[in-house]
Motif scaffolding. Sequence first.
Motif: not given
Length: 540
Positions: A71, A99, A397, A401
Amino acid sequence: MTDGGIFIGADEGGANPQSLDLRRANRHGLIAGATGTGKTVTIQGIIEGFSAVGVPCFVADVKGDLSGLAMAGSPQAKTHDAFAARAKAIGDDDWSYAETPVQFWDLYGEQGHPIRTTISEMGPLLLARLMDLNDVQEGVLTIAFHVADKEGLLLLDLDDLQSMLSYCAARADELTTTYGNVSKQSIGAIQRSLLQLRSQGAENFFGEPALAMADFIGLDDKGRGIVNVLAADKLMQSPKLYATFLLWLMSELFEHLPEVGDPDKPVMAFFFDEAHLLFDNAPKALLEKIEQVVRLIRSKGVGVYFITQNPIDVPDTVAGQLGNRVQHALRAFTPRDQAAVKAAATTFRANPGVDVETAITELKVGEALVSLLLPDGAPAPVQRTLIKPPASRVGPITPAERKVLIETDAIGAKYDTLVDRESCEEILAAKAQEASAAAAEASAKDATDKAAAAQAKDDARAAKEAERARIAADRAAANSPWAKIATTAARTATSTITRQVANEVAKQVFGTGSRRGASGGGDLLGGIVRGVLGGIFKGR
């Protein structure tokens, strides 16, 4: 990025920029430093650089922090201000959030795609390390592998290995004659170690479909190298399984990749976090294996980067091959720490402007002593450097996700379902069943034959007893009083009849002669007739 290299950092003010030369990135490296000194951010930045130039990577995520690679960072993150200030201080004007393409893996199949290999691919050396076997037990395990290979018995999972060990125990005397001592005690010790492996969840690691190395070396649709992140937080609870798996992975890369010498950029970069686990209590044979793989895998275009808290955790035979070095702060609180500081200071190429031994204990978070290989292969003089901030998220994360990323990556469901095809366990079970059926059939035939023989013997005995009984009955009947009376009567009757017949014959024959002649002839003829008739009646 810089021309032909990955930007690592620079002095405050942007002087003395440090870049990892891609043509020397396969000469391996070491990233060391105490907990909380910035190693994770350094690793994250180097991985981002490799991915950006199309180099796939593998990294074991011990704490879960490196999952943030997937991310982009955020201006709302609490680290934003510090990172922005650092990027400005080192002159990194191109720094921005982005990312990195990631694939998630997990030996337990919980936080990523399952990674599996077969028992045969792991081999007896690494398995012996994994099960902490001694030399004798390792030798017996090697014999078991050899017999399995010779007899075409596939060793895919732990059940196969268990069946193979039991098979060897049953043939221990035969195998001892052929290959050397194969004791049931050694096999029993291996089986107990196998049970411990199961308790650590290792059975999830062995089986099919086995990992294809091609799925580890890929690019996304933008030409960026895909980063394979192994969820290792749970795996770290089984340190031997963790270390053995990573060594196996390097060995597999070495075996499957072609020789490329020194390419313009690595084929793959391999990051080995908590590297001391690989070397702790490792037997000599395993250390030699590690040294061999590290030394030779360079020619396959793979760069291996060891991450550890203390640089002296890495044996000298391996450390001598690590050309690219990033040293974060060490704390000299104990004699061992002080020895580590001195050892680390001697591994860098000297720089008159840097007192390495003093600087190591003074480095702040995000700062490191850096010495990278120059284009000509020589190590650059050590330089005190501020490490560039990462473009991806710092920190883990969320589970949601992660779930989306796993479901939408290029791997799909290829490895998600375990396949249990016919292998050693099933083949040996079938053989045992056939042998049991044949033994039962032979036993039944033997029982039938024995029953028939016993019946024949009983019949013969009964017939013999019947014959004896008949003879005894005949004898008893012959010796009874009534039998004797009957015999006497018969004899008397026979004698009387014989005499009468004889007299009658004589009378008829000699009746016309003189009395004397008749009397003499009659007596003679009567005696003859009585003899003949007596014989006839006696025969009856």
